[in-house]
Design a protein around this motif. Structure first.
Motif, PDB file in Angstrom:
ATOM      1  N   GLY A  38     -19.240   7.414  -3.572  1.00 19.54           N
ATOM      2  CA  GLY A  38     -20.049   7.072  -2.342  1.00 19.54           C
ATOM      3  C   GLY A  38     -20.680   5.855  -1.983  1.00 19.54           C
ATOM      4  N   ALA A  39     -20.950   4.688  -2.724  1.00 22.66           N
ATOM      5  CA  ALA A  39     -21.380   3.578  -2.053  1.00 22.66           C
ATOM      6  C   ALA A  39     -20.436   3.034  -1.441  1.00 22.66           C
ATOM      7  N   GLY A  40     -19.967   3.191  -0.976  1.00 18.68           N
ATOM      8  CA  GLY A  40     -18.881   2.461   0.291  1.00 18.68           C
ATOM      9  C   GLY A  40     -17.780   1.367   0.217  1.00 18.68           C
ATOM     10  N   LYS A  41     -17.539   1.766  -1.365  1.00 16.61           N
ATOM     11  CA  LYS A  41     -16.190   0.536  -1.784  1.00 16.61           C
ATOM     12  C   LYS A  41     -14.729   0.772  -0.598  1.00 16.61           C
ATOM     13  N   SER A  42     -14.212   2.320  -0.408  1.00 20.26           N
ATOM     14  CA  SER A  42     -13.505   2.928  -0.184  1.00 20.26           C
ATOM     15  C   SER A  42     -13.638   2.046   0.849  1.00 20.26           C
ATOM     16  N   GLU A 163       6.329  -7.941   0.977  1.00 17.81           N
ATOM     17  CA  GLU A 163       6.336  -9.827   0.718  1.00 17.81           C
ATOM     18  C   GLU A 163       4.679  -9.707   1.926  1.00 17.81           C
ATOM     19  N   PRO A 164       3.721  -9.056   0.917  1.00 18.61           N
ATOM     20  CA  PRO A 164       2.203  -9.319   1.709  1.00 18.61           C
ATOM     21  C   PRO A 164       0.773 -10.741   0.855  1.00 18.61           C
ATOM     22  N   ARG A 165       0.184 -11.461   1.634  1.00 25.67           N
ATOM     23  CA  ARG A 165      -0.459 -11.921   1.363  1.00 25.67           C
ATOM     24  C   ARG A 165      -1.714 -11.696   0.189  1.00 25.67           C
ATOM     25  N   LEU A 166      -2.173 -10.238   0.974  1.00 24.96           N
ATOM     26  CA  LEU A 166      -3.537  -9.636   0.565  1.00 24.96           C
ATOM     27  C   LEU A 166      -2.249  -8.259  -0.017  1.00 24.96           C
ATOM     28  N   MET A 167      -3.225  -7.769  -1.406  1.00 21.50           N
ATOM     29  CA  MET A 167      -2.986  -6.568  -1.655  1.00 21.50           C
ATOM     30  C   MET A 167      -4.764  -5.843  -1.838  1.00 21.50           C
ATOM     31  N   LEU A 168      -4.251  -4.403  -1.172  1.00 18.04           N
ATOM     32  CA  LEU A 168      -5.599  -3.965  -1.514  1.00 18.04           C
ATOM     33  C   LEU A 168      -5.611  -2.840  -2.674  1.00 18.04           C
ATOM     34  N   ALA A 169      -6.481  -2.358  -3.160  1.00 16.24           N
ATOM     35  CA  ALA A 169      -6.495  -1.697  -4.367  1.00 16.24           C
ATOM     36  C   ALA A 169      -7.479  -0.653  -4.591  1.00 16.24           C
ATOM     37  N   ASP A 170      -7.549   0.811  -4.452  1.00 17.08           N
ATOM     38  CA  ASP A 170      -8.229   1.429  -3.884  1.00 17.08           C
ATOM     39  C   ASP A 170      -8.447   2.353  -4.865  1.00 17.08           C
ATOM     40  N   GLU A 171      -9.111   1.951  -5.766  1.00 11.97           N
ATOM     41  CA  GLU A 171      -9.461   2.621  -7.132  1.00 11.97           C
ATOM     42  C   GLU A 171      -7.968   2.860  -7.995  1.00 11.97           C
ATOM     43  N   PRO A 172      -6.999   1.700  -8.310  1.00 12.29           N
ATOM     44  CA  PRO A 172      -5.571   1.575  -9.165  1.00 12.29           C
ATOM     45  C   PRO A 172      -5.456   3.209  -9.860  1.00 12.29           C
ATOM     46  N   VAL A 173      -6.076   2.341 -10.745  1.00 10.55           N
ATOM     47  CA  VAL A 173      -6.500   3.496 -12.293  1.00 10.55           C
ATOM     48  C   VAL A 173      -7.231   3.749 -12.560  1.00 10.55           C
ATOM     49  N   ALA A 174      -8.011   4.640 -11.528  1.00  9.92           N
ATOM     50  CA  ALA A 174      -9.016   5.755 -11.751  1.00  9.92           C
ATOM     51  C   ALA A 174      -8.086   7.126 -12.662  1.00  9.92           C
ATOM     52  N   SER A 175      -7.166   7.358 -11.386  1.00 12.72           N
ATOM     53  CA  SER A 175      -6.227   8.901 -12.478  1.00 12.72           C
ATOM     54  C   SER A 175      -5.072   8.604 -13.765  1.00 12.72           C
ATOM     55  N   LEU A 176      -5.716   7.891 -14.207  1.00 11.04           N
ATOM     56  CA  LEU A 176      -4.838   6.862 -15.516  1.00 11.04           C
ATOM     57  C   LEU A 176      -5.292   6.776 -16.814  1.00 11.04           C
TER      58      LEU A 176
END
Ligand code: ADP
Ligand code: ADP
Length: 237
Positions: A38-42, A163-176
């Motif tokens: 809820g901090a605003g990261k996403s 073929e991106p230049r930027l990768m956005l990862a929104d909690e990529p490992v939160a369910s692993l």
């Protein structure tokens, strides 16, 4: 590469998610965004590719003001930005190949991609992307037959196929689980270090951020509360 200037986000229901955020990110960085739920990261992440619009302020990507960009200009920005999510967001009923090819849609007219008409060259790009995350042997599997960690690797491959230049990862490992978490983080790190893809990852755990990122940005109640380069911490210890 990215600059937030006085950016605020208020959702239609009145929730103030971000308040006057200023942030500059350079090409090649691996930035971890840390903060409580809820901090605003996403919200911060989704503003960069304009999955959601800002309420005020300016966000630029390579000098293009994405808050006012539209049409072709915005599509061109989005094509350069891959994104992965906590819930993987892949099509479970479709094959791995189909999922990864969907990373190529922005390069072709919509009608062709709806019909699944991708040129051979795109398939080669998809295979290479799958190889990058060591999951090429699953290319013809149904996505639903893969484990969570494998599905996230397919999602990374789909982003790479863009073929991106930027990768956005929104909690990529939160369910692993912890072991799969390390695997996925290792791939993100490799892609950042070897392919030079700038990476911004929302993470719950400070220890993961310290382990993998080059910079850690703390967000609390819609504000940036700290912003540190890991190399500056290492100098002091
Ligand atoms: P985080 O990613 O740090 O968990 P979010 O950016 O998802 O934080 O959310 C920040 C705040 O905005 C929270 O209070 C959340 O409930 C709220 N929020 C997020 N998305 C929406 C939305 N679509 N509509 C209304 N409020 C939202
Ligand atoms: P994730 O954990 O993948 O970021 P969330 O559970 O935070 O997903 O949010 C799922 C969706 O619901 C997002 O599109 C987000 O914008 C929206 N959302 C989150 N919080 C709220 C809220 N308080 N009100 C309305 N929508 C919200």
């Amino acid at each position: 590469m990215i600059e937030f200037t006085g950016v605020s986000k208020v959702y239609p229901n009145g929730t103030k998610a971000l308040n006057d955020v200023n942030l500059k990110i350079e090409e090649g960085e691996f930035v971890a965004i840390i903060g409580l739920s809820g901090a605003g990261k996403s919200t911060l992440l989704r503003l960069i590719n304009q999955l959601i619009p800002a309420t005020s302020g300016k966000i630029s990507f390579d000098g293009i003001n994405v808050t006012t960009a539209g049409g072709k200009e915005l599509r061109n920005v989005r094509r350069q930005i891959g994104m992965i999510f906590q819930g993987f967001n892949i099509v479970k009923r479709a094959s791995v190949l189909t999922n990864v090819l969907s990373g190529r849609v922005a390069y072709h007219p919509t009608w062709k991609t709806i019909l699944g008409l991708f040129p051979e060259e795109d398939k080669q790009i998809a295979y290479r992307a799958l190889q990058r995350v060591d999951i090429l042997e699953k290319v013809h599997s149904r996505a639903s037959d893969l484990s969570g960690g494998q599905q996230q690797r397919v999602a990374i491959a789909r982003a790479l196929a863009q073929e991106p230049r930027l990768m956005l990862a929104d909690e990529p490992v939160a369910s692993l689980d912890p072991i799969t978490t390390i695997q996925v983080m290792d791939y993100l790190k490799k892609i950042n270090a070897e392919d030079g893809i700038t990476t911004i990852a929302n993470l719950h755990h400070v220890d993961l951020a310290l382990e993998y990122a080059s910079r850690v940005v703390g967000v609390k109640e819609g504000h940036i509360v700290y912003d540190v380069q890991i190399k500056d911490i290492e100098k002091q210890t």
